[in-house]
Every structure is written in structure tokens, then in C-alpha cells.
Design a protein around this motif. Structure first.
Motif, PDB file in Angstrom:
ATOM      1  N   ASP A  44       6.946  -4.142   1.978  1.00 47.52           N
ATOM      2  CA  ASP A  44       6.030  -5.233   1.740  1.00 47.52           C
ATOM      3  C   ASP A  44       4.867  -5.038   2.724  1.00 47.52           C
ATOM      4  O   ASP A  44       4.825  -4.040   3.436  1.00 47.52           O
ATOM      5  CB  ASP A  44       6.739  -6.579   1.926  1.00 47.52           C
ATOM      6  N   CYS A  45       3.935  -5.935   2.790  1.00 53.13           N
ATOM      7  CA  CYS A  45       2.677  -5.720   3.500  1.00 53.13           C
ATOM      8  C   CYS A  45       2.821  -5.256   4.954  1.00 53.13           C
ATOM      9  O   CYS A  45       3.736  -5.671   5.663  1.00 53.13           O
ATOM     10  CB  CYS A  45       1.870  -7.010   3.454  1.00 53.13           C
ATOM     11  N   LYS A  46       1.911  -4.383   5.367  1.00 53.39           N
ATOM     12  CA  LYS A  46       1.744  -3.803   6.711  1.00 53.39           C
ATOM     13  C   LYS A  46       2.941  -2.983   7.151  1.00 53.39           C
ATOM     14  O   LYS A  46       4.028  -3.468   7.335  1.00 53.39           O
ATOM     15  CB  LYS A  46       1.460  -4.888   7.743  1.00 53.39           C
ATOM     16  N   ALA A  47       2.700  -1.732   7.355  1.00 51.69           N
ATOM     17  CA  ALA A  47       3.765  -0.821   7.773  1.00 51.69           C
ATOM     18  C   ALA A  47       3.349  -0.046   9.016  1.00 51.69           C
ATOM     19  O   ALA A  47       3.460   1.165   9.085  1.00 51.69           O
ATOM     20  CB  ALA A  47       4.115   0.137   6.641  1.00 51.69           C
ATOM     21  N   GLY A  48       2.832  -0.735  10.013  1.00 53.13           N
ATOM     22  CA  GLY A  48       2.490  -0.088  11.272  1.00 53.13           C
ATOM     23  C   GLY A  48       1.155   0.633  11.239  1.00 53.13           C
ATOM     24  O   GLY A  48       0.397   0.559  10.290  1.00 53.13           O
ATOM     25  N   ALA A  49       0.900   1.364  12.304  1.00 57.19           N
ATOM     26  CA  ALA A  49      -0.368   2.080  12.465  1.00 57.19           C
ATOM     27  C   ALA A  49      -0.599   3.061  11.322  1.00 57.19           C
ATOM     28  O   ALA A  49       0.321   3.731  10.871  1.00 57.19           O
ATOM     29  CB  ALA A  49      -0.353   2.818  13.793  1.00 57.19           C
ATOM     30  N   GLY A  50      -1.827   3.095  10.839  1.00 56.84           N
ATOM     31  CA  GLY A  50      -2.185   4.036   9.790  1.00 56.84           C
ATOM     32  C   GLY A  50      -1.880   3.554   8.385  1.00 56.84           C
ATOM     33  O   GLY A  50      -2.094   4.279   7.426  1.00 56.84           O
ATOM     34  N   THR A  51      -1.360   2.350   8.235  1.00 54.67           N
ATOM     35  CA  THR A  51      -1.079   1.795   6.917  1.00 54.67           C
ATOM     36  C   THR A  51      -1.801   0.464   6.787  1.00 54.67           C
ATOM     37  O   THR A  51      -2.157  -0.150   7.778  1.00 54.67           O
ATOM     38  CB  THR A  51       0.425   1.587   6.685  1.00 54.67           C
ATOM     39  N   SER A  52      -2.004   0.044   5.566  1.00 56.41           N
ATOM     40  CA  SER A  52      -2.757  -1.185   5.372  1.00 56.41           C
ATOM     41  C   SER A  52      -1.931  -2.306   4.779  1.00 56.41           C
ATOM     42  O   SER A  52      -2.028  -3.437   5.188  1.00 56.41           O
ATOM     43  CB  SER A  52      -3.963  -0.926   4.483  1.00 56.41           C
ATOM     44  N   CYS A  53      -1.116  -1.994   3.790  1.00 59.65           N
ATOM     45  CA  CYS A  53      -0.383  -3.083   3.155  1.00 59.65           C
ATOM     46  C   CYS A  53       0.804  -2.555   2.361  1.00 59.65           C
ATOM     47  O   CYS A  53       1.308  -1.473   2.645  1.00 59.65           O
ATOM     48  CB  CYS A  53      -1.323  -3.906   2.283  1.00 59.65           C
ATOM     49  N   ALA A  54       1.216  -3.319   1.380  1.00 61.50           N
ATOM     50  CA  ALA A  54       2.415  -3.002   0.610  1.00 61.50           C
ATOM     51  C   ALA A  54       2.372  -1.603   0.013  1.00 61.50           C
ATOM     52  O   ALA A  54       1.320  -1.095  -0.355  1.00 61.50           O
ATOM     53  CB  ALA A  54       2.593  -4.033  -0.500  1.00 61.50           C
ATOM     54  N   SER A  55       3.536  -0.993  -0.032  1.00 61.20           N
ATOM     55  CA  SER A  55       3.748   0.315  -0.656  1.00 61.20           C
ATOM     56  C   SER A  55       3.062   1.465   0.067  1.00 61.20           C
ATOM     57  O   SER A  55       2.749   2.473  -0.542  1.00 61.20           O
ATOM     58  CB  SER A  55       3.306   0.275  -2.121  1.00 61.20           C
ATOM     59  N   SER A  57       4.315   2.761   3.195  1.00 61.06           N
ATOM     60  CA  SER A  57       5.194   3.497   4.112  1.00 61.06           C
ATOM     61  C   SER A  57       5.397   4.915   3.577  1.00 61.06           C
ATOM     62  O   SER A  57       5.434   5.151   2.375  1.00 61.06           O
ATOM     63  CB  SER A  57       6.534   2.780   4.286  1.00 61.06           C
ATOM     64  N   LYS A  58       5.500   5.859   4.483  1.00 60.85           N
ATOM     65  CA  LYS A  58       5.552   7.268   4.106  1.00 60.85           C
ATOM     66  C   LYS A  58       6.964   7.843   4.045  1.00 60.85           C
ATOM     67  O   LYS A  58       7.188   8.854   3.407  1.00 60.85           O
ATOM     68  CB  LYS A  58       4.719   8.101   5.087  1.00 60.85           C
ATOM     69  N   VAL A  59       7.904   7.220   4.745  1.00 61.09           N
ATOM     70  CA  VAL A  59       9.268   7.742   4.785  1.00 61.09           C
ATOM     71  C   VAL A  59      10.270   6.622   4.526  1.00 61.09           C
ATOM     72  O   VAL A  59       9.971   5.450   4.739  1.00 61.09           O
ATOM     73  CB  VAL A  59       9.594   8.409   6.149  1.00 61.09           C
TER      74      VAL A  59
END
Length: 90
Positions: A44-55, A57-59
Motif C-alpha cells: 500500500d502507499c509509501k515504501a521507503g526511500a526511492g518509492t512514491s506510493c502503492a505498488s 516496492s521492488k522485492v
């Protein structure tokens, strides 16, 4: 139908709609942010540094990505990387 009757009907419809949305919010289950349990691209929204919102996350099970879960269940959710956390994992 007169203007005053139309206005009254509209007012009643708005009151009913407001009451329905209030009841819906009260009936909604309580949720909490659970970190480290989302699959890649399913957070769901915000996944730490380098991400903006939902969907974004890279791993799988990214420690700083969260998913909304039913309140009280987060820390019992087990993943291959451990249990869910109520705060970001490093």
C-alpha cells in the motif's frame, strides 16, 4: 412539484446519504500498517526511500513497505523473512 418541495426532497436525500456514509465508516474493520509482509509491487502507499506510493516496492517482504491488515494481526503474520512489524524494518 414546487421549488420548496424539490429543495426539501434534495435536503432529505443529502442527509440520508451522509448518515449512510457515517454508518459505513463505523462498520469498517479497524486496520493497521504492517511492514515487511507485502509481496513486490503489492504494497500500500509509501515504501521507503526511492518509492512514491502503492505498488512500488521492488522485492518481496521489503522491510520499509507496508500493507494494511486487520488490526491486531500484523505481528502474527509470518513470512520467509520473519514476522510482520508495526514499524519499518531495516
Amino acid at each position: 412539484m414546487s421549488v420548496s418541495r424539490s429543495a426539501a426532497a434534495l435536503a432529505m436525500a443529502l442527509v440520508a446519504a451522509g448518515a449512510a456514509s457515517t454508518l459505513h465508516a463505523a462498520d469498517a474493520p479497524k486496520t493497521e500498517k504492517c511492514y515487511g509482509v507485502a509481496k513486490a509491487g503489492k504494497n500500500d502507499c509509501k515504501a521507503g526511500a526511492g518509492t512514491s506510493c502503492a505498488s512500488t516496492s521492488k522485492v518481496n517482504y521489503q522491510g520499509d513497505a507496508w500493507k494494511l491488515v486487520k488490526a491486531g494481526t500484523c505481528t502474527s503474520i509470518k513470512t520467509p523473512k520473519g514476522f510482520g512489524s508495526l514499524s519499518p524494518k531495516g
